[in-house]
Write an enzyme that holds these catalytic residues in place. Structure first.
Site, PDB file in Angstrom:
ATOM      1  N   SER A 173       0.809  -1.024  -0.132  1.00  0.00           N
ATOM      2  CA  SER A 173       0.106   0.083   0.047  1.00  0.00           C
ATOM      3  C   SER A 173       0.863   0.910   0.023  1.00  0.00           C
ATOM      4  CB  SER A 173      -1.103  -0.477   1.349  1.00  0.00           C
ATOM      5  OG  SER A 173      -1.944   1.132   1.421  1.00  0.00           O
ATOM      6  N   TYR A 215      -1.208  -0.671  10.132  1.00  0.00           N
ATOM      7  CA  TYR A 215      -1.472  -1.273   8.679  1.00  0.00           C
ATOM      8  C   TYR A 215       0.184  -0.071   7.810  1.00  0.00           C
ATOM      9  CZ  TYR A 215      -3.125  -1.634   4.370  1.00  0.00           C
ATOM     10  OH  TYR A 215      -3.476  -1.974   2.645  1.00  0.00           O
TER      11      TYR A 215
END
Length: 233
Positions: free
Chosen positions: A142, A157
């Site tokens: 990401s 994350y």
């Protein structure tokens, strides 16, 4: 990819979202697909749905948080004569806790899935790719884990995706030159994780994953990509 040889791809977390769509796209590109998922009932149902379109899909139970599960899956495939030529590390979690609200269990769980899961599968499947002279590895990362223009966030994350990017570079360096290892940012995708308000369709989100999974021998390795273009780490 060779026009004469059919390659086999294994996709973790393949029963839904980007993983399921990646299985669909890879099967449509002519690959045999191993749809791997932790939940046997959901995994088998997803595989059966894709088989209905005429695709060659095999389900395998795989819990990437367990070294034994990864090794058992690799053993079953080897016993069945199935070589994994393409590995898509798609399974992941998205904890959103702010750093000072983040508990150790949540952080450890994110590390175990987002980083260690790919570590385990790369160790299990990549060496044989090198011995056979062909391999492709795609790690679902990401832009929220990039260090170049933002602080990785949300905390667990972003940190684990930054670590996954580092793992991508390490594996690309350690693997045979015939194995292409890359990371991808699929964007903010309309899945259970991304939510209904996300701007990117699951088909678009999986497109660069499929592209990296089917790179020609002249393709890149050790890169980070979005929309088929290299982006900063």
């Amino acid at each position: 990819m060779s026009q004469q040889q059919t390659f086999t791809a294994l996709v973790t977390g393949g029963n839904r979202g980007i993983g399921l769509e990646t299985c669909r796209q890879l099967a449509g590109a002519g690959l045999d697909v191993v749809l791997a998922a932790r939940d046997p009932a959901r995994g088998r149902a997803a595989a059966q749905k894709l088989r209905g379109s005429g695709s060659r899909i095999r389900f395998e139970e795989l819990d990437i948080t367990s070294s034994k599960s990864v090794q058992d899956c690799a053993g079953r495939l080897a016993d069945a004569g199935v070589d994994i030529d393409v590995l898509v590390n798609n399974a992941g979690v998205y904890p959103t806790d702010a750093f000072f609200s983040l508990d150790e269990d949540t952080m450890s769980h994110a590390i175990d899935i987002n980083l260690m899961g790919a570590f385990r599968t790369c160790q299990a499947f990549v060496p044989a790719m090198g011995r056979r002279g062909y391999g492709r590895v795609v790690n679902l990362s990401s832009g929220l884990g990039a260090l170049t223009d933002n602080i990785p966030s949300p905390a667990a994350y972003g940190i684990t995706k930054a670590a996954l990017n580092a793992l991508t570079l390490v594996v690309s360096s350690a693997a045979s030159p015939s194995v292409k290892v890359n990371a991808v940012c699929p964007g903010w995708v309309r899945t259970d994780m991304g939510g209904a308000g996300a701007p990117t369709s699951v088909q678009k989100g999986a497109d660069t994953v499929t592209w990296l999974a089917t790179l020609p021998d002249s393709g890149p390795t050790g890169g980070f990509f979005r929309n088929r273009r290299r982006i900063d780490w």
